[in-house]
Write an enzyme that holds these catalytic residues in place. Structure first.
Site, PDB file in Angstrom:
ATOM      1  CE  LYS A 121     -17.078   7.847   0.997  1.00  0.00           C
ATOM      2  NZ  LYS A 121     -17.226   6.438   0.584  1.00  0.00           N
ATOM      3  CD  GLN A 165     -18.634   4.593  -1.955  1.00  0.00           C
ATOM      4  OE1 GLN A 165     -17.677   5.242  -1.544  1.00  0.00           O
ATOM      5  NE2 GLN A 165     -19.758   4.497  -1.273  1.00  0.00           N
ATOM      6  CG  ASP A 188     -14.380   2.490   4.275  1.00  0.00           C
ATOM      7  OD1 ASP A 188     -14.685   3.571   4.823  1.00  0.00           O
ATOM      8  OD2 ASP A 188     -14.795   2.154   3.148  1.00  0.00           O
TER       9      ASP A 188
END
Ligand code: NAD
Length: 361
Positions: A121, A165, A188
């Site tokens: 990322k 994460q 997300d």
């Protein structure tokens, strides 16, 4: 507790070993919630099942297929095309406003797969000119430490997207932590409000979760018609299976969900024109699970031992590629299919967020 929080600015790529660069997947795994009756719960059934046969163990299975050459979707190439457009827009934003989109990643612990995904990322952000910040917390940190990191980024005007994460270490309260995330920065798309809006007709979520969005993007860019088609999603997790099924419905597919408790899944998948597999079970989807001419999107990425590889393992999908490619008309590979597109959708969400916050069109 002595808390060590390390924050990198666009540096993780240089901190991680080069050999991890071949991985293109983003993974934030989380087991789905199953509402089980007490009797079923007491059976303690795992929500997964691993077939004990590999693709190669049924030697004559391919004979029954009407063999054809499928289009193998090049997710890497499609991702590169989109990223170049993102980079243009970032340059434009910088020129007009003197600002660039900023992504903050909170990483708890040292899981090798998580480090790799975060690394991918950060590299992707660098490539398109976005700012990226990683805050790393030790495995034994407390809920409050992660929440504080989230809240710091919530207030930071140079950050337009925040992601935690997943998976988090078991002692942490994932729900509480994700709830602390500002809805406008939830790139997300896991916030319950985003998910709720995704499921309601006439409502628009601020962000669509990256992997489901990647699946749809791959279908559309490959010219696969979704409207009116029978689609099956294998897996019903909050982060992949469930939102993918919702998104396919939004595109007017008739959607069936197959999960670990589904009986005769191959009967259901073999009627579908589109199959998206997100079970995380290597070689689950065999050639005889797929209707001739169907489109197969393989989200699964599982590490399997491979002494010939430098790392001792390689990533495989849910789909038995060699069998299914003889039946399907369109198929994604693993790696190089959904993975690179998922990271790209994260960039798209971060750019959209920055445009919205900075009122930039
Ligand atoms: P998860 O473990 O949370 O969910 C797996 C789902 O699959 C569950 O709903 C379960 O019911 C179902 N399932 C398990 N075994 C099954 C079986 N035998 N038959 C039918 N259904 C079965 O996993 P997840 O987070 O949704 O991830 C799924 C896979 O996708 C994993 O391999 C993960 O690494 C991968 N993934 C890839 C990307 C990417 O960008 N390529 C992103 C996220 C996740």
């Amino acid at each position: 507790m002595g808390l060590v929080a390390v924050t990198w600015m666009n540096c993780l790529g240089r901190c991680l070993p080069q050999k991890t660069r071949f991985l293109h997947t983003l993974k934030g795994r989380q087991s789905d919630q199953i509402l089980m009756s007490p009797s079923l719960a007491s059976l303690d059934l795992p929500d997964t099942w691993t077939p004990n046969s590999s693709c190669q163990s049924i030697p004559d299975i391919r004979k029954s297929f009407n063999e054809q050459t499928p289009t193998v979707i090049d997710g890497k190439l499609m991702a590169t095309e989109i990223r170049s457009k993102i980079a243009d827009q970032v340059r434009q934003m910088k020129k007009c406003l003197g600002k660039v989109p900023g992504l903050a990643v909170i990483l708890v612990g040292q899981r090798r797969d998580s480090l790799t995904y975060v690394h991918n990322k950060i590299i992707a952000c660098e490539e398109v000119g976005m700012k990226s910040v990683v805050t790393e917390l030790p495995t034994d940190c407390a809920d409050a430490d992660v929440q504080n990191a989230v809240m710091r980024f919530n207030k930071d005007p140079s950050i337009h997207g925040i992601l935690v994460q997943l998976p988090l270490p078991q002692h942490l309260d994932e729900e509480k932590i994700l709830d602390a995330l500002c809805l406008e920065k939830d790139v997300d798309g896991f916030h319950p409000l985003n998910m709720g809006n995704l499921s309601l007709r006439g409502r628009e979520p601020l962000f669509i979760p990256c992997t489901p969005k990647a699946c749809i993007e791959l279908l559309i860019r490959s010219g696969v018609k979704i409207m009116g088609k029978k689609a099956v999603v294998i897996g019903r997790s909050n982060i992949v299976g469930l939102p993918t099924s919702l998104l396919l419905q939004r595109h007017h597919a008739t959607v069936t969900i197959v999960h670990a408790f589904t009986e005769n899944p191959e009967q259901i998948t073999s009627e579908a024109e589109i199959v998206v597999s997100a079970a995380g079970v290597p070689s689950l989807v065999r050639g005889n699970w797929i209707k001739s001419g169907a489109t197969v999107i393989d989200v699964g990425t599982s590490p399997v031992e491979d002494p010939s590889s430098e790392d001792g393992y390689r990533l495989v999908g849910d789909v038995c590629f060699e069998e299914v490619k003889k039946v399907a008309s369109v198929i994604t590979p693993v790696p190089g299919g959904v993975g690179p597109m998922t990271v790209t959708m994260l960039l798209v969400n971060t750019l959209d967020s920055a445009k919205r916050m900075l009122n930039f069109t």
